[in-house]
Write a protein that holds these residues in place. Structure first.
Motif, mmCIF file in Angstrom:
data_model
loop_
_atom_site.group_PDB
_atom_site.id
_atom_site.type_symbol
_atom_site.label_atom_id
_atom_site.label_comp_id
_atom_site.label_asym_id
_atom_site.label_seq_id
_atom_site.Cartn_x
_atom_site.Cartn_y
_atom_site.Cartn_z
ATOM 1 N N ALA A 1 -0.248 1.117 9.509
ATOM 2 C CA ALA A 1 -1.026 2.295 9.891
ATOM 3 C C ALA A 1 -2.410 2.300 9.250
ATOM 4 N N LEU A 2 -2.498 1.858 7.996
ATOM 5 C CA LEU A 2 -3.771 1.917 7.280
ATOM 6 C C LEU A 2 -4.678 0.735 7.588
ATOM 7 N N GLY B 1 -10.641 4.863 6.571
ATOM 8 C CA GLY B 1 -10.780 6.193 6.021
ATOM 9 C C GLY B 1 -9.471 6.881 5.719
ATOM 10 N N ALA B 2 -8.367 6.274 6.118
ATOM 11 C CA ALA B 2 -7.055 6.907 5.966
ATOM 12 C C ALA B 2 -6.449 6.593 4.605
ATOM 13 N N ARG B 3 -5.614 7.513 4.135
ATOM 14 C CA ARG B 3 -4.881 7.331 2.890
ATOM 15 C C ARG B 3 -3.415 7.644 3.141
ATOM 16 N N GLY B 4 -2.534 7.003 2.367
ATOM 17 C CA GLY B 4 -1.109 7.197 2.581
ATOM 18 C C GLY B 4 -0.343 7.425 1.307
ATOM 19 N N GLU B 5 0.815 8.049 1.471
ATOM 20 C CA GLU B 5 1.777 8.195 0.392
ATOM 21 C C GLU B 5 3.149 7.832 0.929
ATOM 22 N N ASP C 1 -5.008 0.131 -2.535
ATOM 23 C CA ASP C 1 -5.796 1.116 -3.277
ATOM 24 C C ASP C 1 -5.834 2.468 -2.578
ATOM 25 N N ARG C 2 -5.309 2.528 -1.356
ATOM 26 C CA ARG C 2 -5.302 3.785 -0.605
ATOM 27 C C ARG C 2 -3.892 4.344 -0.419
#
Length: 249
Positions: A56-57, A62-66, A89-90
């Motif tokens: 997905a990233l 510009g996207a961030r994930g958890e 890093d995101r």
């Protein structure tokens, strides 16, 4: 053999860990995140080894994930894979029970594909996802359903009851009655299921044959044989899998 290690070994050749091929995963993510608006937040509940977050990233700078998962083994591999893909890093990873996860953030996309068992089923999963969702956000959820009525042997193999799942139409009817609008869906084909199951059993078998001195080798080979036997003789063509892209009504 420790369950987390078995799962990690079995999914080496199919890291998505669900019966979806690469084209299906790409299509689902493109529909879920059609544009990079520069600040999307993603949450994967039961992220496993992080493959959904990685895909997905990638291409969405510009996207961030958890990601949240109980397995330390899976999360360690997720960190390695995400870093290797250049998106580490995101991504923030959390070890723990996804049912208890809290965050100050709300998320544009909440994923739970093949991990609804962590919440006790589809509808507890959707209720949890609703609590994490930003206004206008979407949920991508993957769940089983009955392609045809299960036999007693199928139920015994899956450790399930007949009413644990519905048929596809009833599943979607119940989702819409719960206040969700399906904006897309993908039903895994028999070819996708076969590729997943052959990968699961094959990866585990190859590892066992290549590592005969490992204390878990015999157990891994036994588990692969039992899984393959159960799949081919009981639930192949009976147990289906649908991935739904949902928005709130």
């Amino acid at each position: 053999m420790e369950r987390q290690r078995l799962s990690s070994l079995a999914h080496r050749d199919h890291p998505v860990a669900s019966p979806l091929d690469d084209t299906s995963v790409r299509d689902l993510l493109q529909r879920a995140l059609p544009d990079d608006g520069g600040g999307e937040r993603l949450l994967d509940l039961g992220c496993g080894e992080g493959e959904w977050l990685s895909r997905a990233l990638t291409g969405r700078p510009g996207a961030r994930g958890e990601g949240v998962d109980m397995s330390a083994i899976a999360l360690a591999q997720a960190r390695r894979s995400l870093d290797a893909a250049g998106v580490g890093d995101r991504v923030t990873l959390h070890q723990g029970d996804a049912r208890e996860f809290t965050s100050p953030h709300r998320y544009d996309l909440v994923l739970c594909v093949g991990s609804t068992h962590a919440f006790g089923g589809l509808f507890p999963t959707l209720e949890a996802a609703r609590g994490h969702l930003a206004a206008g956000g979407a949920v991508l959820v993957g769940e089983g359903f009955w392609e045809r009525p299960p036999t007693p042997a199928t139920l015994a193999e899956l450790g399930a009851e007949a009413d644990d799942y519905d048929d596809l139409a009833t599943t979607v009817d119940r989702v819409t009655a719960d206040g969700w609008v399906p904006v897309y869906g993908h039903v895994s084909s028999l070819a996708e299921w076969d590729a997943y199951e052959w990968s699961w059993t094959g990866s585990l078998s190859r590892w066992a044959l290549a590592n005969p001195a490992d204390p878990d080798s015999a157990a891994a080979l036994k588990a692969a044989h039992a899984h393959r036997d159960g799949w081919l003789h009981t639930y192949r063509g009976t147990f289906g899998f649908v991935t739904l892209l949902l928005r709130g009504a």
